[in-house]
Design a protein around this motif. Structure first.
Motif, mmCIF file in Angstrom:
data_model
loop_
_atom_site.group_PDB
_atom_site.id
_atom_site.type_symbol
_atom_site.label_atom_id
_atom_site.label_comp_id
_atom_site.label_asym_id
_atom_site.label_seq_id
_atom_site.Cartn_x
_atom_site.Cartn_y
_atom_site.Cartn_z
ATOM 1 N N TYR A 19 20.407 -1.377 17.765
ATOM 2 C CA TYR A 19 19.824 -2.243 18.794
ATOM 3 C C TYR A 19 20.378 -1.866 20.157
ATOM 4 O O TYR A 19 21.459 -1.298 20.263
ATOM 5 C CB TYR A 19 20.059 -3.727 18.493
ATOM 6 N N THR A 52 18.451 -9.917 26.604
ATOM 7 C CA THR A 52 17.296 -9.431 25.860
ATOM 8 C C THR A 52 17.736 -8.216 25.062
ATOM 9 O O THR A 52 18.715 -7.549 25.397
ATOM 10 C CB THR A 52 16.129 -9.063 26.793
ATOM 11 N N TRP A 104 16.346 -4.954 22.048
ATOM 12 C CA TRP A 104 15.333 -4.213 21.294
ATOM 13 C C TRP A 104 15.958 -3.748 19.984
ATOM 14 O O TRP A 104 17.102 -3.294 19.972
ATOM 15 C CB TRP A 104 14.872 -2.981 22.068
ATOM 16 N N PHE A 136 15.655 -1.110 16.707
ATOM 17 C CA PHE A 136 15.094 0.171 16.316
ATOM 18 C C PHE A 136 15.382 0.398 14.835
ATOM 19 O O PHE A 136 16.480 0.113 14.358
ATOM 20 C CB PHE A 136 15.735 1.311 17.128
ATOM 21 N N SER A 187 9.717 4.208 17.983
ATOM 22 C CA SER A 187 9.966 3.307 19.112
ATOM 23 C C SER A 187 10.500 1.968 18.594
ATOM 24 O O SER A 187 10.606 1.748 17.396
ATOM 25 C CB SER A 187 8.689 3.118 19.934
ATOM 26 N N ALA A 188 10.824 1.092 19.519
ATOM 27 C CA ALA A 188 11.388 -0.217 19.150
ATOM 28 C C ALA A 188 10.414 -0.986 18.263
ATOM 29 O O ALA A 188 9.211 -1.003 18.516
ATOM 30 C CB ALA A 188 11.710 -1.017 20.397
ATOM 31 N N ASP A 205 11.073 -4.381 17.395
ATOM 32 C CA ASP A 205 11.137 -5.807 17.742
ATOM 33 C C ASP A 205 11.740 -5.974 19.123
ATOM 34 O O ASP A 205 12.562 -5.159 19.560
ATOM 35 C CB ASP A 205 12.020 -6.590 16.760
ATOM 36 N N PHE A 206 11.356 -7.081 19.784
ATOM 37 C CA PHE A 206 11.943 -7.473 21.061
ATOM 38 C C PHE A 206 12.463 -8.888 20.912
ATOM 39 O O PHE A 206 11.814 -9.738 20.303
ATOM 40 C CB PHE A 206 10.898 -7.435 22.184
ATOM 41 N N ASN A 209 7.367 -5.817 17.660
ATOM 42 C CA ASN A 209 6.750 -4.892 18.598
ATOM 43 C C ASN A 209 5.910 -3.889 17.801
ATOM 44 O O ASN A 209 5.810 -2.731 18.146
ATOM 45 C CB ASN A 209 7.854 -4.167 19.398
#
Length: 145
Positions: free
Chosen positions: A91, A98, A100, A102, A109-110, A112-113, A128
């Motif tokens: 992460y 905030t 992200w 991975f 790409s990521a 989740d956010f 995400n």
């Protein structure tokens, strides 16, 4: 009117709730620990092995100080139970709390956010990944030692 008031409240209140320590910056030490979480929503397009339909999940998520994370959960996807589903990865945590997530086995790409709130004791998370209309809420069970 109620919807607008709620959106404005979230826009201004969430950043204030997110800050974790007295200098206003989140660190991995602030958020590291074990969290219990739940997620619910819908899968609107097949993905990650789950069918289209309602989704609910409960499990634990560990955020480590070294920037790694791990999830173990039970998932009900359109009424079919998937037990002991595990995901793990890295992460990135921003100073505003905030983050992200991975997972290289899922995407380059990521995936989740999220945002940590309540001084790092809780998080909110949104996938995400296309096709997932699911939200997650987590509360810290124990802080990392």
């Amino acid at each position: 009117m109620r919807k607008t008031t709620f959106l404005l409240l979230m826009l201004f209140a969430l950043p204030a709730l997110a800050h974790s320590n007295k200098d206003g910056k989140c660190t991995t030490s602030d958020i590291a620990g074990v969290y219990g979480f739940k997620g619910d929503g819908f899968i609107v397009a097949e993905g990650m092995g789950y069918p289209v339909g309602p989704l609910a999940t409960v499990g634990t998520m560990v955020f480590n100080k070294d920037g790694t994370w791990r999830v173990k959960q039970n998932v009900s996807a359109n009424g079919t139970l998937h037990r002991n589903v595990v995901y793990a990865g890295t992460y990135t945590l921003n100073a505003d709390c905030t983050f992200w997530l991975f997972d290289p086995t899922v995407s380059d790409s990521a995936i989740d956010f999220g945002v940590f709130i309540a001084n790092g004791k809780e998080f909110l998370l949104l996938p995400n990944v296309e096709g997932f209309a699911v939200t997650f809420e987590g509360k810290r069970i124990s802080k990392a030692r």
